[in-house]
Design an enzyme around this catalytic site. Structure first.
Site, PDB file in Angstrom:
ATOM      1  N   ASN A   1       0.282   5.750  -0.269  1.00  0.00           N
ATOM      2  CA  ASN A   1      -0.518   6.923  -0.647  1.00  0.00           C
ATOM      3  C   ASN A   1       0.207   8.197  -0.259  1.00  0.00           C
ATOM      4  OD1 ASN A   1      -2.116   8.500   1.659  1.00  0.00           O
ATOM      5  ND2 ASN A   1      -1.875   6.378   2.316  1.00  0.00           N
TER       6      ASN A   1
ATOM      7  N   HIS B   1       0.860  -1.189   0.000  1.00  0.00           N
ATOM      8  CA  HIS B   1       0.000   0.000   0.000  1.00  0.00           C
ATOM      9  C   HIS B   1       0.891   1.232   0.000  1.00  0.00           C
ATOM     10  CE1 HIS B   1      -1.443   3.258   2.753  1.00  0.00           C
ATOM     11  NE2 HIS B   1      -2.424   3.279   1.874  1.00  0.00           N
TER      12      HIS B   1
ATOM     13  N   GLY C   1     -17.356   9.900  -1.404  1.00  0.00           N
ATOM     14  CA  GLY C   1     -16.482   9.507  -2.511  1.00  0.00           C
ATOM     15  C   GLY C   1     -17.057   8.337  -3.289  1.00  0.00           C
TER      16      GLY C   1
END
Length: 298
Positions: A106, A104, A257
């Protein structure tokens, strides 16, 4: 502060990472552009049933709203109710081979504004590795690359953000970490915009260097049903963390979202068992004893 420059960087980062991953897999990522009725939108790039990746996504989003959702203002209650914009690139990759770890990463930017008040900004992000069958060399390489990304920004940054990652990616109800960690940071706004932006860029720019060599080394490792079964069981921990603790998932859902983009991080095949324990002395037990423990890898 220059939010257009942040957006340009994030769009370029998404393109570069996807191009590298497509070379690794040999298949293209599907692209979908979406709009959010309340303001903003994004670009989802997703792969499913690839040669290497069973499922993966590299998403860009840039969304706006009239009042910060609770997950974004929890640590800064003085900003609750402010208008906001948020942008970022978020990715999760689930390889098919159980000897290839899930990963992962971000990087994100928030801006909160209120008439008559100084704008508030902050950056956040990081990357972490979740193996199913651990290799010390892989964990060491990943953490060394994370350290290289942060060393230019102060001797203590890597130590601070590594510890933060260990705390954040911890399943309290299981009393175990999600994986071998990496780095994590949030609410970064000091000493100034340019320094924070440069640090965030360095984290994003080091992702492929951190992950690709591990995948290239493990992708042809022979596996069978036993390894796939254990992988599916451990993937359950990933689902639990994302739905119970992950601030990014909560923010995405609370802010209206796009659900498909938010939940693309979920693994495609998952299993749960009641009170299962690995047999002592097995490779599965070694994951718990040697890798799912607090450890300095560099």
């Amino acid at each position: 502060m220059n939010s257009p420059a942040v957006k340009d960087y994030l769009l370029g980062l998404q393109r570069r990472i996807v191009a590298s991953l497509e070379k690794l897999d040999g298949n293209p990522f599907r692209e979908e552009r979406w709009d959010r009725p309340e303001g903003g939108g994004g670009i989802s790039r997703v792969i499913e049933e690839g040669n290497l990746f069973e499922r993966g996504g590299v998403n860009f989003s840039h969304v706006q709203g009239a009042a910060l959702p609770p997950s974004a203002s929890a640590s800064r209650p003085e900003l609750a109710g402010r208008a906001w914009e948020a942008m970022g690139v978020s990715l999760v990759l689930h390889p098919r081979n159980p000897y290839c770890p899930t990963v992962h990463m971000n990087v994100r930017f928030f801006l909160a504004t209120k008439e008559g008040a100084e704008p508030a900004f902050w950056f956040g992000g990081g990357m972490d590795l979740t193996p199913y069958y651990g290799f010390a060399g892989d964990a060491e390489h990943f953490h060394r690359t994370c350290k290289r990304a942060l060393d230019p920004f102060g001797a203590g940054r890597h130590t601070e953000f590594k510890a933060w990652c260990d705390r954040y990616f911890f399943l309290k109800h299981r009393n175990e970490p999600r994986g071998v960690g990496g780095v994590f940071f949030d609410d970064l706004n000091q000493p100034d915009f340019d320094s924070c932006f440069a640090l965030t860029q360095s984290v994003g720019d080091h992702f492929i260097d951190a992950y690709a060599p591990i995948i290239e080394k493990r992708r042809d490792h022979v596996f069978g049903e036993r390894e796939r079964d254990f992988q599916a069981y451990r993937r359950g921990r990933y689902v639990e963390f994302n739905l119970v603790y992950d601030r990014g998932t909560l923010f995405g859902l609370q802010s209206g979202g796009r659900t498909e983009a938010i939940l693309m991080s979920m693994p495609p095949v998952v299993k749960w068992r009641y009170d299962w324990k690995p047999e002592p002395g097995t490779p599965e037990a070694k994951l718990y004893s040697d890798f799912l423990v607090a450890r300095d890898w560099v």
